[in-house]
Design a protein around this motif. Structure first.
Motif, PDB file in Angstrom:
ATOM      1  N   PRO A  47       1.089  -1.253  -0.170  1.00 20.95           N
ATOM      2  CA  PRO A  47       0.062   0.023  -0.135  1.00 20.95           C
ATOM      3  C   PRO A  47       0.934   1.269   0.101  1.00 20.95           C
ATOM      4  O   PRO A  47       2.251   1.336   0.327  1.00 20.95           O
ATOM      5  CB  PRO A  47      -0.766  -0.494   1.098  1.00 20.95           C
ATOM      6  CG  PRO A  47      -1.035  -1.613   1.493  1.00 20.95           C
ATOM      7  CD  PRO A  47       0.536  -2.331   0.793  1.00 20.95           C
ATOM      8  N   ALA A  48       0.266   2.599  -0.945  1.00 20.81           N
ATOM      9  CA  ALA A  48       1.230   3.916  -0.598  1.00 20.81           C
ATOM     10  C   ALA A  48       1.539   4.127   0.399  1.00 20.81           C
ATOM     11  O   ALA A  48       2.807   4.526   0.704  1.00 20.81           O
ATOM     12  CB  ALA A  48       0.518   4.934  -1.215  1.00 20.81           C
ATOM     13  N   ALA A  49       0.704   3.902   1.643  1.00 23.30           N
ATOM     14  CA  ALA A  49       1.395   4.242   2.462  1.00 23.30           C
ATOM     15  C   ALA A  49       2.702   3.516   3.209  1.00 23.30           C
ATOM     16  O   ALA A  49       3.206   4.655   4.416  1.00 23.30           O
ATOM     17  CB  ALA A  49       0.240   3.743   4.247  1.00 23.30           C
ATOM     18  N   ASP A  50       3.267   2.571   3.222  1.00 19.60           N
ATOM     19  CA  ASP A  50       4.460   2.011   3.141  1.00 19.60           C
ATOM     20  C   ASP A  50       5.456   2.695   2.282  1.00 19.60           C
ATOM     21  O   ASP A  50       6.512   2.526   2.803  1.00 19.60           O
ATOM     22  CB  ASP A  50       3.768   0.371   3.007  1.00 19.60           C
ATOM     23  CG  ASP A  50       3.554  -0.156   4.169  1.00 19.60           C
ATOM     24  OD1 ASP A  50       2.270   0.574   4.317  1.00 19.60           O
ATOM     25  OD2 ASP A  50       3.014  -1.903   4.095  1.00 19.60           O
ATOM     26  N   ARG A  51       5.385   3.767   1.285  1.00 21.51           N
ATOM     27  CA  ARG A  51       6.011   3.438   0.049  1.00 21.51           C
ATOM     28  C   ARG A  51       6.521   5.131   0.397  1.00 21.51           C
ATOM     29  O   ARG A  51       6.568   6.012   0.533  1.00 21.51           O
ATOM     30  CB  ARG A  51       5.382   3.359  -0.433  1.00 21.51           C
ATOM     31  CG  ARG A  51       5.082   2.278  -1.740  1.00 21.51           C
ATOM     32  CD  ARG A  51       4.512   2.003  -2.553  1.00 21.51           C
ATOM     33  NE  ARG A  51       5.406   1.573  -3.754  1.00 21.51           N
ATOM     34  CZ  ARG A  51       5.775   2.288  -4.528  1.00 21.51           C
ATOM     35  NH1 ARG A  51       4.370   2.491  -5.508  1.00 21.51           N
ATOM     36  NH2 ARG A  51       6.798   2.055  -5.638  1.00 21.51           N
ATOM     37  N   THR A  52       6.768   5.052   2.670  1.00 27.12           N
ATOM     38  CA  THR A  52       7.831   6.344   2.683  1.00 27.12           C
ATOM     39  C   THR A  52       8.650   7.350   1.936  1.00 27.12           C
ATOM     40  O   THR A  52       8.939   8.313   1.854  1.00 27.12           O
ATOM     41  CB  THR A  52       7.637   6.563   3.984  1.00 27.12           C
ATOM     42  OG1 THR A  52       9.114   5.433   4.186  1.00 27.12           O
ATOM     43  CG2 THR A  52       6.367   5.868   5.064  1.00 27.12           C
ATOM     44  N   GLU A  53       9.286   6.972   1.095  1.00 35.40           N
ATOM     45  CA  GLU A  53      10.433   7.451  -0.124  1.00 35.40           C
ATOM     46  C   GLU A  53       9.661   7.864  -0.612  1.00 35.40           C
ATOM     47  O   GLU A  53      10.394   9.305  -0.880  1.00 35.40           O
ATOM     48  CB  GLU A  53      12.123   6.714   0.103  1.00 35.40           C
ATOM     49  CG  GLU A  53      11.269   6.008  -1.250  1.00 35.40           C
ATOM     50  CD  GLU A  53       9.600   4.329  -1.219  1.00 35.40           C
ATOM     51  OE1 GLU A  53       9.921   3.892  -2.561  1.00 35.40           O
ATOM     52  OE2 GLU A  53       9.773   4.225   0.103  1.00 35.40           O
ATOM     53  N   LEU A  54       8.239   7.589  -1.021  1.00 38.12           N
ATOM     54  CA  LEU A  54       7.629   8.329  -2.383  1.00 38.12           C
ATOM     55  C   LEU A  54       7.364   9.882  -1.765  1.00 38.12           C
ATOM     56  O   LEU A  54       6.803  10.587  -2.661  1.00 38.12           O
ATOM     57  CB  LEU A  54       6.433   7.612  -2.988  1.00 38.12           C
ATOM     58  CG  LEU A  54       7.694   6.456  -3.545  1.00 38.12           C
ATOM     59  CD1 LEU A  54       6.463   5.966  -4.187  1.00 38.12           C
ATOM     60  CD2 LEU A  54       8.209   7.167  -4.797  1.00 38.12           C
ATOM     61  N   TYR A  55       6.659   9.759  -0.119  1.00 38.45           N
ATOM     62  CA  TYR A  55       6.226  10.985   0.289  1.00 38.45           C
ATOM     63  C   TYR A  55       6.561  11.923   1.786  1.00 38.45           C
ATOM     64  O   TYR A  55       6.541  12.799   1.233  1.00 38.45           O
ATOM     65  CB  TYR A  55       4.506  11.019   0.059  1.00 38.45           C
ATOM     66  CG  TYR A  55       4.306  10.074   1.685  1.00 38.45           C
ATOM     67  CD1 TYR A  55       3.712   9.922   2.861  1.00 38.45           C
ATOM     68  CD2 TYR A  55       4.004   8.775   0.838  1.00 38.45           C
ATOM     69  CE1 TYR A  55       3.490   9.157   3.593  1.00 38.45           C
ATOM     70  CE2 TYR A  55       4.383   7.798   2.292  1.00 38.45           C
ATOM     71  CZ  TYR A  55       3.452   8.001   3.738  1.00 38.45           C
ATOM     72  OH  TYR A  55       3.762   7.078   4.256  1.00 38.45           O
ATOM     73  N   LEU A  56       7.322  11.049   1.981  1.00 36.24           N
ATOM     74  CA  LEU A  56       7.387  11.272   2.814  1.00 36.24           C
ATOM     75  C   LEU A  56       8.170  13.585   2.519  1.00 36.24           C
ATOM     76  O   LEU A  56       7.960  13.595   3.985  1.00 36.24           O
ATOM     77  CB  LEU A  56       8.628  10.770   3.768  1.00 36.24           C
ATOM     78  CG  LEU A  56       7.501   9.756   5.657  1.00 36.24           C
ATOM     79  CD1 LEU A  56       8.479   9.013   5.939  1.00 36.24           C
ATOM     80  CD2 LEU A  56       6.838  11.132   6.102  1.00 36.24           C
TER      81      LEU A  56
END
Length: 413
Positions: A47-56
């Protein structure tokens, strides 16, 4: 400094475990997205929430609001996303909750009041209480909204209606909306009658789509924008973070129940096929520990051996249909859903069968049925004795048109 160190550790760990192919930023043209891609590898769905490098990094310096519920989790330990973001130094100002509340513990249809979250101390604004759409006051003090809620891909599941109103409010108040996408557990299907918005628009159906739309929440957000469905055709500035390693033909087991009465994977898969019965005099097992897995009525005692009795269950169903009454009917708890999945079609057999054998046909349906169906035709087709094939043929023109429209907004194969 502590927050920076935690962020660095989490970022490093995340980059080692996922393929970062999907950060889509929607710019001027509605429905259009730009995404950077690298070589994909076969990994578990992320899920996108797990892909922190993309949004943090994008959240740095922003005043953030979060539309979340109990499904808004991160990592294999299922930690609430809001707790993780706050520990990472994200400036979260307010929480917003859909039906069932942002902690997901309110009963079906229960009005949820705004309050203060006892864990974070943040204002928790209900969008299933006095109003569905955030007000200007609700949005005061934020410049970015995050939407991270698990949907189940069905028109009458109200989270997409909440998405509509959040997009509309953000557009009207010049607030950007970041959608952290999650897989659709029923994404393999595109089927059912198209909603007649002129006559049957409601919170359980707002847009001209079929019952099973086959889209993720981010794809659906693009469609809302692109088709001009928001009030006065305003455009919401979207930033989409895609799920990783996902295509809609994959089986996806939800790690957290999306609502109190979808409490098993079986109920989630059955839901779009049997929710029609919410618009009849029959019970769908609300008030049992297996809602949306059984169908029955006391008037079917001579037709079926299987029975169940709905009772009040606080937090799930306080006052269920046919409360304290023994119901007889179908037990679908162990039904092989792969047979329906392989067909790619909405199951009509159960509603047709039950109508045929129900002894009081005049009172089988309630007025709510047409809202769920999205038209007045389906009820009439069933009462007229039309076959499933005959009913399906009337859906085809609308489905062909919808699929062509839908194709413009898809982010996954």
């Amino acid at each position: 400094m502590k927050g920076i160190k935690i962020y660095a550790l989490l970022l490093t760990a995340t980059m080692l475990t996922c393929s970062c192919d999907d950060f889509a930023q929607v710019k001027n043209a509605p429905g259009k997205s730009e995404a950077t891609s690298v070589k994909k590898v076969t990994n578990p769905i992320l899920p996108a929430a797990d892909r922190t490098e993309l949004y943090l990094p994008y959240l740095k310096g922003r005043k953030v609001g979060m539309l979340i519920n109990q499904t808004s989790i991160i990592g294999s330990n299922k930690k609430p996303l809001i707790d993780s973001l706050i520990k990472l130094g994200v400036d979260v100002k307010k929480i917003y909750g859909p039906e069932h509340g942002f902690r997901g513990n309110a009963s079906d249809g229960a009005t949820v009041s705004s309050t203060k979250d006892p864990v974070t101390g943040l204002p928790a604004i209900s969008l299933y209480g006095k109003h569905f759409k955030p007000t200007k006051e609700d949005l005061a003090g934020i410049d970015l909204m995050i939407f991270d809620v698990q949907d189940v891909g069905t028109r009458f599941y109200t989270y997409i209606s909440t998405l509509h109103y959040v997009m509309e409010a953000c557009a009207e108040n010049n607030i950007e909306l970041m959608v952290l996408d999650r897989p659709n557990p029923n994404g393999v299907y595109v089927d059912g009658p198209i909603l007649d918005t002129a006559k049957f628009r409601s919170f359980v159906g707002m847009h001209p789509i079929p019952i099973l739309h086959g889209m993720t929440i981010a794809e659906y957000a693009q469609m809302i924008n692109g088709e001009g469905w928001l009030k006065n055709k305003v455009q919401c500035k979207l930033k989409i973070v895609k799920a990783g390693n996902y295509n809609r033909n994959m089986d996806y087991t939800l790690p957290v129940n999306p609502s109190p009465n979808l409490n098993t994977q079986q109920s989630i898969l059955l839901y779009p096929h049997i929710c029609f019965f919410e618009g009849t005099k029959l019970s769908l097992g609300r008030g049992t520990l297996f809602p949306f897995q059984v169908i029955g009525s006391p008037k079917l005692k001579d037709k079926y051996h299987f029975s169940f009795k709905p009772v009040s269950i606080p937090g799930m169903s306080d006052n269920p249909p046919l409360k304290d009454t023994v119901c007889y009917g179908l037990d679908l708890k162990n039904y092989n859903m792969q047979t329906i999945r392989k067909s790619g079609k909405l199951n009509l057999a159960w509603i047709i069968e039950m109508y045929k054998i129900y002894p009081d046909k005049e009172h089988f349906f309630t007025a709510y049925f047409n809202k769920l169906a999205g038209n007045a035709e389906l009820r009439k087709q069933i009462t007229d004795g039309k076959t499933e094939a005959e009913i399906r043929r009337t859906w085809e023109p609308g489905l062909i048109k919808f699929k062509a429209t839908r194709s413009k907004y898809l982010l996954y194969n």
